[in-house]
Design an enzyme around this catalytic site. Structure first.
Site, PDB file in Angstrom:
ATOM      1  N   PHE A 142      43.687  43.587  46.231  1.00 23.92           N
ATOM      2  CA  PHE A 142      44.127  42.205  46.432  1.00 23.92           C
ATOM      3  C   PHE A 142      45.404  41.993  45.627  1.00 23.92           C
ATOM      4  O   PHE A 142      45.427  42.228  44.418  1.00 23.92           O
ATOM      5  CB  PHE A 142      43.066  41.191  45.985  1.00 23.92           C
ATOM      6  CG  PHE A 142      43.492  39.776  46.250  1.00 23.92           C
ATOM      7  CD1 PHE A 142      43.350  39.225  47.518  1.00 23.92           C
ATOM      8  CD2 PHE A 142      44.072  39.008  45.256  1.00 23.92           C
ATOM      9  CE1 PHE A 142      43.779  37.919  47.777  1.00 23.92           C
ATOM     10  CE2 PHE A 142      44.505  37.708  45.506  1.00 23.92           C
ATOM     11  CZ  PHE A 142      44.351  37.162  46.770  1.00 23.92           C
ATOM     12  N   ASP A 227      49.526  46.454  39.157  1.00 23.58           N
ATOM     13  CA  ASP A 227      49.239  45.020  39.266  1.00 23.58           C
ATOM     14  C   ASP A 227      48.211  44.643  38.202  1.00 23.58           C
ATOM     15  O   ASP A 227      47.015  44.885  38.368  1.00 23.58           O
ATOM     16  CB  ASP A 227      48.714  44.718  40.683  1.00 23.58           C
ATOM     17  CG  ASP A 227      48.353  43.244  40.874  1.00 23.58           C
ATOM     18  OD1 ASP A 227      48.195  42.527  39.869  1.00 23.58           O
ATOM     19  OD2 ASP A 227      48.210  42.818  42.039  1.00 23.58           O
ATOM     20  N   LYS A 256      48.250  35.025  35.656  1.00 23.56           N
ATOM     21  CA  LYS A 256      46.977  34.472  35.152  1.00 23.56           C
ATOM     22  C   LYS A 256      46.953  34.093  33.677  1.00 23.56           C
ATOM     23  O   LYS A 256      47.360  33.008  33.314  1.00 23.56           O
ATOM     24  CB  LYS A 256      45.865  35.461  35.480  1.00 23.56           C
ATOM     25  CG  LYS A 256      45.571  35.489  36.996  1.00 23.56           C
ATOM     26  CD  LYS A 256      44.237  36.093  37.294  1.00 23.56           C
ATOM     27  CE  LYS A 256      43.915  36.181  38.754  1.00 23.56           C
ATOM     28  NZ  LYS A 256      43.249  35.007  39.286  1.00 23.56           N
TER      29      LYS A 256
END
Ligand SMILES: Cc1ncc(COP(=O)(O)O)c(C=O)c1O
Length: 407
Positions: A142, A227, A256
């Site tokens: 993702f 990532d 985040k």
């Protein structure tokens, strides 16, 4: 008009006026302190999901609140047409922390950080005069919700309604070096991976796989994009998850937890790879603005002062031990996976993750359900052992009563 304490109206307006892409629980939080959130009725919840790995220093950390308030008084935003002191400082802080990196580009979210990484990898080969543009990613990965990042994401359910996707992406089995090696061509620019696949169920990459990926990238002159949007900034017990594997990426993306809840994204790389962007090749109106970068600098300072990366490792290990003990005791748990404070608990198919999330919610614990049978926990990195174990003890009580019901 303030609708802050009127749950009925909050819900009504959400249904009527917000695009229905989420399916929120019947609750609205109006206050947070430490690892706890408080709803409109004043009920307290232990936040074991931390805004999905975002609230790294917890809710309402006094130093973060003070820094944001003071920065807001002085200057919230000014354009990247000008130098920004806190942006320069954050770039320095991040390059110092991630020793492989010399340069940073700031954006506002994880998807944007990955968009920049994809463009950077392609630009790098373009400016070298090489025709390399393919990006290989993993199935079940993702990487975000923009057109570029749904194209990178190895799960067609995220891109199906929006096809055609951006061309030039290939998907291989995660943790399968042979599949990856077979997919490489003379057009391959980069391999892009999460070191723990978070959104598809918290699946860590095998150590020998990542070492082999790095070797393959070196041998074939390919860039390795890491990532770390979910795993970065201390969550796994190291500053960045790649440190567990003893290899460096060429490009790393963060978002985040970086600014503790203020939107930010960052794309890091070496000086050599940064040659993929020339003036005017990329940009962002908000990216790197004074408010967000001040928040991130303050989060880094708090993390250092309070040793939160070490805390994530220690509390994460304790929690993992306890959850593994629950797995040994209750066959309803199929697997417990993860590192530090990013943990997935997969139940057997007869236990629905959504049901488990709802029961925990009723009892004052917030987790997320990912897929049919896994719940994910990613609490603030300030969480204490006592708080983490209170979650595990509650889960044990639920499992006990479920086991009784099944008899
Ligand atoms: C590994 C990973 N990459 C990218 C993203 C996208 O980040 P954002 O939602 O901030 O765009 C996420 C979000 O969950 C993620 O977990």
């Amino acid at each position: 008009m303030s609708i802050e304490s009127d749950l009925y109206l909050i819900k009504d307006f959400d249904k009527k006026y917000c695009m229905q892409v989420f399916s929120p629980l019947d609750v609205a939080f109006v206050k947070g302190k430490g690892c706890y959130l408080y709803d409109t009725e004043g009920k307290k919840y232990l936040d074991m999901i931390g805004g999905i790995a975002v609230n790294s220093v917890g809710h309402g950390h006094p130093k973060l609140v003070k820094a944001i308030s003071e920065q807001a008084k002085n200057l919230i935003h000014c354009s990247n047409y000008y130098l920004i002191p806190s942006r320069s400082e954050l770039a320095y802080n991040l390059c110092k922390k991630a020793s492989f990196a010399d340069k940073v580009f700031f954006s506002n979210s994880g998807a944007e950080a990955n968009e920049a990484a994809i463009k950077l990898a392609r630009g790098y080969f373009y400016y070298k005069g090489m025709d390399r543009y393919e990006i290989i990613t993993a199935k079940m990965s993702f990487h975000g919700r923009t057109m570029g990042t749904i194209s990178a994401t190895g799960q067609p359910r995220f891109s199906k309604p929006f096809e055609p996707v951006v061309p030039g992406f290939k998907y291989v089995e995660f943790n399968d070096i042979e599949d990856l090696a077979n997919a490489v061509t003379d057009k391959t620019a980069a391999i892009m991976l999460e070191l723990i696949q978070g959104e598809s169920g918290v699946h860590p990459a095998a150590p020998d796989y990542i070492v082999a990926v790095r070797k393959l990238c070196n041998e074939r002159g390919i860039l390795f994009i890491d990532d770390e949007i979910q795993t970065g900034m201390g969550r796994t017990g190291k500053n960045f998850c790649y440190e567990h594997y003893g290899v460096y990426p060429d490009i790393m993306t963060l978002a985040k937890g970086l600014a503790g809840g203020v939107p930010i994204g960052a794309t890091l790389c070496s000086d050599e790879v940064a040659s993929g962007f020339h003036v005017g090749d990329h940009g962002s109106t908000f990216g790197g603005n004074p408010l967000a970068t001040t928040a991130a600098n303050t989060v880094i300072e708090i993390m250092d002062q309070e040793q939160l990366t070490a805390n994530a490792g220690l509390v994460g290990d304790e929690l993992m031990d306890k959850l593994q003990a629950l797995k040994a005791k209750f066959p309803m748990i199929h697997q417990v996976r993860g590192r530090g404070l990013l943990i997935g608990i997969e139940f057997n198919p007869m236990i629905s993750a959504a049901m488990m999330k709802d029961v925990l919610f009723e009892r004052g614990f917030l987790v997320s359900a990912i897929g049919a049978s896994t719940i994910r926990i990613a609490p603030p990195l300030i969480i204490t052992k006592k708080e983490a174990l209170s979650f595990a003890n509650e889960l044990e009580k639920i499992l006990k009563s479920q086991a009784k019901n099944m008899r």
